[in-house]
Design an enzyme around this catalytic site. Structure first.
Site, PDB file in Angstrom:
ATOM      1  N   HIS B  55       0.728   0.412   5.246  1.00  0.00           N
ATOM      2  CA  HIS B  55      -0.278  -0.611   4.982  1.00  0.00           C
ATOM      3  C   HIS B  55      -1.652  -0.022   5.312  1.00  0.00           C
ATOM      4  CE1 HIS B  55       2.439  -4.448   5.176  1.00  0.00           C
ATOM      5  NE2 HIS B  55       2.972  -3.493   4.445  1.00  0.00           N
ATOM      6  N   GLU B  57      -4.138  -0.912   7.167  1.00  0.00           N
ATOM      7  CA  GLU B  57      -4.524  -0.851   8.585  1.00  0.00           C
ATOM      8  C   GLU B  57      -3.796   0.286   9.303  1.00  0.00           C
ATOM      9  OE1 GLU B  57      -3.471  -3.493   6.887  1.00  0.00           O
ATOM     10  OE2 GLU B  57      -4.277  -5.376   7.661  1.00  0.00           O
ATOM     11  N   CYS B  85      -0.830  -8.327   8.573  1.00  0.00           N
ATOM     12  CA  CYS B  85       0.555  -8.792   8.677  1.00  0.00           C
ATOM     13  C   CYS B  85       1.029  -8.542  10.119  1.00  0.00           C
ATOM     14  CB  CYS B  85       1.446  -8.060   7.669  1.00  0.00           C
ATOM     15  SG  CYS B  85       2.006  -6.421   8.215  1.00  0.00           S
ATOM     16  N   CYS B  88       1.014  -4.830  11.230  1.00  0.00           N
ATOM     17  CA  CYS B  88      -0.336  -4.292  11.453  1.00  0.00           C
ATOM     18  C   CYS B  88      -0.991  -4.937  12.661  1.00  0.00           C
ATOM     19  CB  CYS B  88      -1.183  -4.491  10.200  1.00  0.00           C
ATOM     20  SG  CYS B  88      -0.557  -3.527   8.807  1.00  0.00           S
TER      21      CYS B  88
END
Lengths: 158, 158
Positions: B55, B57, B85, B88
């Site tokens: 992801h 991040e 999410c 993260c």
């Protein structure tokens, strides 16, 4: 079958010891198994790699997905020497193995100084009450990209 | 100061668009800033790398920590084009930046098909009620390693 479980967990526990002994990071190990075969493994490597995301489960998931050439761990079992932290739990849900086995509990981890519980508590708090402040800006700008995602053709869904 | 925030968020949003346009993954971007300077950045790269943990991040945190040579993002600000999410969010707490700015909300993400809310709901459930079953085995074996961690000298705490 029961014996297999113990066997694979023993591997995960050995990885937790090896990582600790080699100074890679905390005492955590993980093994991922598909059809009775190990397809990914990892020790916590936070200290070795200066990567705060290098928890054993993350390292093993990345290794397994690399070996499978896929971002999903369909029909895989994940054996971790300790109950996952929220980051690893999130990663497990994104990777979607069929089952997770763990050995040490969150409570055991807290007793030796790894207190994931703080993060679990923070996740449940509204943004404005969290220890790390979260502030929303530029929503309209960002939303344009989301709208274009909806219009995009041939996108890979994951 | 306000202008700086918009500037860095614009970079994160541009990364979200670039990643989408290049087929790296979903429309998500992230920038990490220390003392007014970008020290890490990332686009969601799940499709490109077959890595479910990639992801925006996570990619940015790993990049920033690599550049800093440290597993902590002390005095750093994290700008993400969308509310994180659970994975993260966990990574953010392990990396400990001083503040998080986000643009799109979780609700905006759900509207274009990225439903992190399911994972947020699962985290709060007891293990036996989760969609992915969690089972504890071999606790005694694993606990031996934890006990040895307590006895270990010169350990790196993170």
């Amino acid at each position: 079958m029961e014996q297999n479980r113990e066997f694979f967990m023993k591997m995960a526990i050995e990885l937790s010891r090896d990582g600790m002994d080699q100074g890679k990071g905390g005492p955590f190990g993980c093994v991922i198994v598909k059809n009775g075969k190990v397809i990914g493994k990892g020790s916590n490597s936070v200290s070795l790699t200066n990567d705060p995301t290098a928890h054993a489960e993350m390292v093993a998931i990345r290794d397994a997905c690399k070996n499978l050439g896929h971002f999903q761990l369909e029909d895989c079992e994940l054996y971790t020497s300790c109950e996952p932290c929220p980051m690893c739990l999130g990663a497990i849900y994104w990777a979607r193995p069929s089952k997770v086995f763990y050995a040490n509990s969150k409570k055991d981890a807290a007793e030796i100084g790894f207190d994931d519980d703080f993060i679990y508590q923070e996740i449940e708090l509204p943004l404005e009450k969290r220890k790390i402040p979260f502030e929303q800006i530029s929503q309209n700008e960002a939303k344009k990209v989301f709208k274009d995602w909806l219009k995009k053709e041939n996108k890979n869904l994951y």
